[in-house]
Design a protein around this motif. Structure first.
Motif, PDB file in Angstrom:
ATOM      1  N   GLU A   1       0.815  -1.195   0.000  1.00 23.57           N
ATOM      2  CA  GLU A   1       0.000   0.000   0.000  1.00 23.57           C
ATOM      3  C   GLU A   1       0.856   1.256   0.000  1.00 23.57           C
TER       4      GLU A   1
ATOM      5  N   ALA B   1      -0.892   8.764   2.815  1.00 24.53           N
ATOM      6  CA  ALA B   1      -2.066   7.938   3.074  1.00 24.53           C
ATOM      7  C   ALA B   1      -2.770   8.485   4.312  1.00 24.53           C
ATOM      8  N   GLY B   2      -4.075   8.357   4.329  1.00 22.77           N
ATOM      9  CA  GLY B   2      -4.836   8.871   5.458  1.00 22.77           C
ATOM     10  C   GLY B   2      -4.421   8.259   6.787  1.00 22.77           C
ATOM     11  N   SER B   3      -3.997   7.014   6.744  1.00 17.50           N
ATOM     12  CA  SER B   3      -3.637   6.316   7.979  1.00 17.50           C
ATOM     13  C   SER B   3      -2.349   6.822   8.618  1.00 17.50           C
ATOM     14  N   VAL B   4      -1.545   7.567   7.856  1.00 18.32           N
ATOM     15  CA  VAL B   4      -0.267   8.046   8.411  1.00 18.32           C
ATOM     16  C   VAL B   4      -0.184   9.564   8.460  1.00 18.32           C
TER      17      VAL B   4
ATOM     18  N   LYS C   1       2.325   2.875  15.526  1.00 17.49           N
ATOM     19  CA  LYS C   1       1.303   1.968  16.023  1.00 17.49           C
ATOM     20  C   LYS C   1       1.623   0.554  15.553  1.00 17.49           C
TER      21      LYS C   1
ATOM     22  N   GLU D   1      -0.137  -1.387  13.926  1.00 15.60           N
ATOM     23  CA  GLU D   1      -0.614  -1.554  12.552  1.00 15.60           C
ATOM     24  C   GLU D   1       0.309  -0.930  11.512  1.00 15.60           C
ATOM     25  N   ASP D   2       1.334  -0.232  11.938  1.00 13.77           N
ATOM     26  CA  ASP D   2       2.343   0.281  11.010  1.00 13.77           C
ATOM     27  C   ASP D   2       3.401  -0.776  10.684  1.00 13.77           C
TER      28      ASP D   2
END
Length: 125
Positions: A46, A61-64, A87, A89-90
């Motif tokens: 991703e 990306a929105g998640s980072v 996190k 999830e990273d």
């Protein structure tokens, strides 16, 4: 021949930080946008971040967004990814990538034919 070599990965506790580096050769680095991507176990690769050839355009990306910062030093042919507030999830393998032609600025991995070998980032909870 384009070569991209990542470094700086490792094991870190949640909330910690890491800075990844990617040294590029075989291309006119100052004319190329650069990207960072990642792949978690069992998941597809991703997009993480991208920076234009001049650092005026940055994409995340929105998640980072708000936690990671991409930057570059054209004098050193190097792109960086500073990762804060990490996190679990990273966790994944982080790849540096260069697009198919100068000035191309994209979030799509299909437009990046040049990849590094990846560096492992593991975030423990």
């Amino acid at each position: 021949q384009v070569q991209l070599v990542e470094s700086g990965g490792g094991l870190v506790q949640a909330g910690g930080f890491l800075r990844l580096s990617c040294a590029a050769s075989g291309l006119t680095f100052s004319t190329y946008a650069m990207g960072w991507f990642r792949q978690a176990p069992g998941k597809e690769r991703e997009f993480v971040a991208t920076i234009s050839w001049n650092p005026d355009n940055l994409g995340y990306a929105g998640s980072v967004e708000g936690r990671f910062t991409i930057s570059r030093d054209n004098a050193k042919n190097t792109v960086y990814l500073l990762m804060n507030s990490l996190k679990p999830e990273d966790t994944g393998v982080y790849y540096c990538a260069a697009p198919s032609r100068p000035l191309l600025y994209s979030r799509h991995s299909s437009e990046y034919p040049y990849w590094g070998q990846g560096t492992q980032v593991t975030v423990s909870s």
